[in-house]
Design an enzyme around this catalytic site. Structure first.
Site, mmCIF file in Angstrom:
data_model
loop_
_atom_site.group_PDB
_atom_site.id
_atom_site.type_symbol
_atom_site.label_atom_id
_atom_site.label_comp_id
_atom_site.label_asym_id
_atom_site.label_seq_id
_atom_site.Cartn_x
_atom_site.Cartn_y
_atom_site.Cartn_z
ATOM 1 N N SER A 27 0.838 -1.189 0.000
ATOM 2 C CA SER A 27 0.000 0.000 0.000
ATOM 3 C C SER A 27 0.873 1.238 0.000
ATOM 4 O O SER A 27 1.951 1.251 0.627
ATOM 5 C CB SER A 27 -0.907 0.024 1.233
ATOM 6 O OG SER A 27 -1.590 1.265 1.333
ATOM 7 N N TYR A 56 -2.516 -0.377 9.989
ATOM 8 C CA TYR A 56 -2.548 -0.866 8.609
ATOM 9 C C TYR A 56 -1.211 -0.613 7.929
ATOM 10 O O TYR A 56 -0.650 -1.510 7.277
ATOM 11 C CB TYR A 56 -3.678 -0.158 7.854
ATOM 12 C CG TYR A 56 -3.800 -0.522 6.394
ATOM 13 C CD1 TYR A 56 -4.368 -1.723 6.005
ATOM 14 C CD2 TYR A 56 -3.370 0.362 5.402
ATOM 15 C CE1 TYR A 56 -4.505 -2.045 4.664
ATOM 16 C CE2 TYR A 56 -3.503 0.048 4.057
ATOM 17 C CZ TYR A 56 -4.072 -1.157 3.692
ATOM 18 O OH TYR A 56 -4.196 -1.469 2.361
#
Length: 226
Positions: free
Chosen positions: A124, A136
């Site tokens: 990501s 995350y």
């Protein structure tokens, strides 16, 4: 890599994983898809149920699968919260799916992978940090270190390992209530990343002209990182 190539892809039921599976099938690959939700993508595709939140179960899941020329770990989800409101279970769950599952699958699949194979981890853009996404981001950053280490180990076999790090992508994950604390923002180019664009770059890295690229992180974010 010659003949019909075989890829194992996680998260094939939707989003980026599904887009990559569709792309590879169109390029003549056979694909084994691993996910919780049953999926049918037509000729050349085989679906297997897999609980990626339980990495210890995955060795049994893939035990009978034919050797793969490529392993793509695209399964993932996002939970967001600001410091002071962090949920330890959210971190443990994301780490299991993003990092633990990748480690368990590669440990089983790569030793049987033909020389010249490919490993692609979906990371990501937020792996370098984004407000409200520390947990995350941490799990996606871990893929970077793991992938670069594998790239060093597997280079003598001609197996490449890379990370593909999308920005805000037009997938069902954007509507997940678990990430409501950080709603997506349009990147500089004015639109969300198209999952088919991510799949096209994945197809290149997994294809014959990806043979000279390993240990790298490719950001495809519509200018979000500008």
């Amino acid at each position: 890599m010659t003949g019909t190539r075989h890829a194992i892809i996680t998260g094939c039921s939707s989003g980026i994983g599904k887009a990559i599976a569709v792309r590879l099938l169109a390029d003549g690959w056979t694909v084994t898809g691993l996910s919780r939700s049953e999926t049918s993508l037509g000729h050349g595709f085989r679906w297997l149920h897999a609980d990626l939140s339980d990495p210890s179960s995955l060795a049994e899941t893939v035990a009978g699968i034919d050797p793969a020329d490529a392993l793509v770990h695209a399964a993932g989800y996002q939970r967001t919260a600001l410091l002071g409101e962090l949920d330890p279970e959210a971190l443990a769950g994301m780490f299991a799916v993003h990092v633990g599952a990748a480690s368990a699958l590669a440990n089983e699949v790569v030793p049987r992978m033909p020389d010249g194979g490919r490993v692609l981890l979906i990371g990501s853009r937020t792996s370098t940090g984004a407000a409200g996404k520390s947990q995350y981001a941490a799990t996606k950053a871990a893929l970077m270190g793991m992938g670069r280490t594998w790239a060093q180990e597997l280079a003598p076999r001609g197996i490449t390992v890379n990370v593909l790090s999308p920005g805000p992508t037009d997938t069902p994950m954007l509507a997940d209530p678990g990430r409501a604390a950080t709603p997506p923002k349009l990147p500089a180019l004015g639109q969300l990343v198209d999952p088919e664009d991510v799949a096209a770059l994945a197809g290149f890295l997994l294809g014959p002209h990806g043979k000279s690229i390993t240990g790298q992180n490719y950001v495809i974010c519509g200018g979000a990182s500008l």
